[in-house]
Enzyme design. Sequence first.
Site, PDB file in Angstrom:
ATOM      1  N   ASP A  27     -11.248   2.371   3.313  1.00 17.08           N
ATOM      2  CA  ASP A  27     -11.580   0.954   3.155  1.00 17.08           C
ATOM      3  C   ASP A  27     -13.054   0.765   2.786  1.00 17.08           C
ATOM      4  O   ASP A  27     -13.448  -0.301   2.320  1.00 17.08           O
ATOM      5  CB  ASP A  27     -11.339   0.208   4.478  1.00 17.08           C
ATOM      6  CG  ASP A  27      -9.970  -0.446   4.544  1.00 17.08           C
ATOM      7  OD1 ASP A  27      -9.480  -0.899   3.494  1.00 17.08           O
ATOM      8  OD2 ASP A  27      -9.410  -0.503   5.658  1.00 17.08           O
ATOM      9  N   LYS A  48       0.832  -1.203   0.000  1.00 14.38           N
ATOM     10  CA  LYS A  48       0.000   0.000   0.000  1.00 14.38           C
ATOM     11  C   LYS A  48       0.861   1.245   0.000  1.00 14.38           C
ATOM     12  O   LYS A  48       0.590   2.203  -0.735  1.00 14.38           O
ATOM     13  CB  LYS A  48      -0.943  -0.004   1.217  1.00 14.38           C
ATOM     14  CG  LYS A  48      -2.082  -1.011   1.068  1.00 14.38           C
ATOM     15  CD  LYS A  48      -2.818  -1.281   2.363  1.00 14.38           C
ATOM     16  CE  LYS A  48      -3.806  -2.440   2.134  1.00 14.38           C
ATOM     17  NZ  LYS A  48      -4.465  -2.881   3.364  1.00 14.38           N
ATOM     18  N   GLN A  56      -5.321  -1.731   9.415  1.00 16.72           N
ATOM     19  CA  GLN A  56      -5.123  -3.050   8.815  1.00 16.72           C
ATOM     20  C   GLN A  56      -5.817  -4.126   9.659  1.00 16.72           C
ATOM     21  O   GLN A  56      -5.653  -4.190  10.871  1.00 16.72           O
ATOM     22  CB  GLN A  56      -3.611  -3.316   8.713  1.00 16.72           C
ATOM     23  CG  GLN A  56      -3.219  -4.562   7.964  1.00 16.72           C
ATOM     24  CD  GLN A  56      -3.515  -4.505   6.475  1.00 16.72           C
ATOM     25  OE1 GLN A  56      -3.706  -3.436   5.897  1.00 16.72           O
ATOM     26  NE2 GLN A  56      -3.587  -5.658   5.852  1.00 16.72           N
TER      27      GLN A  56
HETATM   28  N1  LIG Z   1      -8.196  -2.673   6.570  1.00 15.60           N
HETATM   29  C1  LIG Z   1      -7.844  -3.562   5.649  1.00 15.60           C
HETATM   30  N2  LIG Z   1      -8.007  -3.288   4.349  1.00 15.60           N
HETATM   31  C2  LIG Z   1      -7.654  -4.186   3.387  1.00 15.60           C
HETATM   32  O1  LIG Z   1      -7.818  -3.917   2.187  1.00 15.60           O
HETATM   33  C3  LIG Z   1      -7.071  -5.430   3.791  1.00 15.60           C
HETATM   34  C4  LIG Z   1      -6.922  -5.674   5.169  1.00 15.60           C
HETATM   35  N3  LIG Z   1      -7.322  -4.736   6.065  1.00 15.60           N
HETATM   36  N4  LIG Z   1      -6.393  -6.849   5.593  1.00 15.60           N
HETATM   37  C5  LIG Z   1      -5.906  -7.839   4.677  1.00 15.60           C
HETATM   38  C6  LIG Z   1      -6.626  -7.786   3.338  1.00 15.60           C
HETATM   39  C7  LIG Z   1      -5.895  -8.452   2.200  1.00 15.60           C
HETATM   40  N5  LIG Z   1      -5.578  -7.400   1.266  1.00 15.60           N
HETATM   41  C8  LIG Z   1      -4.776  -7.574   0.142  1.00 15.60           C
HETATM   42  C9  LIG Z   1      -4.190  -6.510  -0.513  1.00 15.60           C
HETATM   43  C10 LIG Z   1      -3.341  -6.711  -1.578  1.00 15.60           C
HETATM   44  C11 LIG Z   1      -3.054  -7.961  -2.034  1.00 15.60           C
HETATM   45  C12 LIG Z   1      -2.085  -8.140  -3.139  1.00 15.60           C
HETATM   46  O2  LIG Z   1      -1.442  -7.210  -3.587  1.00 15.60           O
HETATM   47  N6  LIG Z   1      -1.900  -9.353  -3.629  1.00 15.60           N
HETATM   48  C13 LIG Z   1      -0.911  -9.696  -4.649  1.00 15.60           C
HETATM   49  C14 LIG Z   1       0.189 -10.567  -4.054  1.00 15.60           C
HETATM   50  C15 LIG Z   1       0.908  -9.923  -2.944  1.00 15.60           C
HETATM   51  C16 LIG Z   1       1.746 -10.936  -2.186  1.00 15.60           C
HETATM   52  O3  LIG Z   1       2.903 -11.179  -2.586  1.00 15.60           O
HETATM   53  O4  LIG Z   1       1.234 -11.491  -1.221  1.00 15.60           O
HETATM   54  C17 LIG Z   1      -1.595 -10.496  -5.726  1.00 15.60           C
HETATM   55  O5  LIG Z   1      -2.626 -11.123  -5.459  1.00 15.60           O
HETATM   56  O6  LIG Z   1      -1.066 -10.523  -6.834  1.00 15.60           O
HETATM   57  C18 LIG Z   1      -3.644  -9.033  -1.410  1.00 15.60           C
HETATM   58  C19 LIG Z   1      -4.500  -8.842  -0.353  1.00 15.60           C
HETATM   59  C20 LIG Z   1      -6.020  -6.230   1.742  1.00 15.60           C
HETATM   60  N7  LIG Z   1      -6.663  -6.391   2.890  1.00 15.60           N
END
Ligand SMILES: Nc1nc(=O)c2c([nH]1)NC[C@@H]1CN(c3ccc(C(=O)N[C@@H](CCC(=O)O)C(=O)O)cc3)C=[N+]21
Length: 279
Positions: A119, A52, A96
């Site tokens: 969010d 982020k 988070q």
């Molecule tokens: N308040 C809050 N807001 C959120 O938006 C929030 C949270 N808490 N807690 C956890 C989850 C999960 N989440 C992700 C964000 C980016 C990837 C992301 O970039 N994924 C990459 C891979 C990244 C890696 O290497 O793990 C992909 O799928 O290609 C995944 C999951 C946001 N979340």
Amino acid sequence: MATIIDGKKISGDIKNELKDKVAKLNEKNITITLCVIQVGNDSASSIYVRNKKKACEEIGIRSISYELPEETSQEELINLIQELNQRPDINGILVQLPLPKHIDEDTIIKTISPEKDVDGFHPLNVGKLSLGQKGLVSCTPAGVIQLLKRYNIPIEGKECVIVGRSNIVGKPMSMLMLKENATVTICHSKTKNLAEVTKRADILIVAMGKPKFITGEYVKEGAVVIDVGIHRNENNKICGDVDFDDVVDKVSAITPVPGGVGPMTIAMLMHNCVETAMN
Ligand SMILES: Nc1nc(=O)c2c([nH]1)NC[C@@H]1CN(c3ccc(C(=O)N[C@@H](CCC(=O)O)C(=O)O)cc3)C=[N+]21
């Protein structure tokens, strides 16, 4: 051959568009600042928080972060959020999730000012979404809509089945698909004959939190499959809720994990940050 929906590419496009918008705001002396709060040091959370902050840098949003110890009390966290709510130099506040067990997530979410709730988790923003009013929308479901639209996948009149009913993905996803005039079915752990229902889907959105659960027998020939799941095994290898290899030859389009919905979540977070500065 199935279209592999490239979330990384689309998120890059969106971030580029936002970069121009941010530059124009900067010319008018408007800066955007996102504040990310992490409590404890869950390793997956740390990766997401890092991603982020990196996205903020890419598009010219200032980011500040608080890394609070696991023992932080609910009261201390609430006090910090209230202080940030008051600060005119901060546009967006993101706490988070998940939070340590001694902190109640609902209480924390409703402490964040709805105008700074990038969010889209605050009850006011969730309510606005279900009433079809303008507000901040949960990033992951908003990202899924962008993927479908930018790949010119029709939604209106389609059978959309969503597996999972979380407040963060399943429920807002259903509202967004309804807004796009899909016929929406929501399935969950108590759904009987899940495969029978998911097989009706023209668009199948899976957010159930079970690694590789959705195999070919759950999917109709030619369906579009969107995989919101993300799981990391011992070797740090990532997979989704969908058994990609088992499903890919059956579908017309599918999102991979990684590189599908995940990067879109971040792009839409950036979108929401810019939104907060436009008001
Ligand atoms: N308040 C809050 N807001 C959120 O938006 C929030 C949270 N808490 N807690 C956890 C989850 C999960 N989440 C992700 C964000 C980016 C990837 C992301 O970039 N994924 C990459 C891979 C990244 C890696 O290497 O793990 C992909 O799928 O290609 C995944 C999951 C946001 N979340």
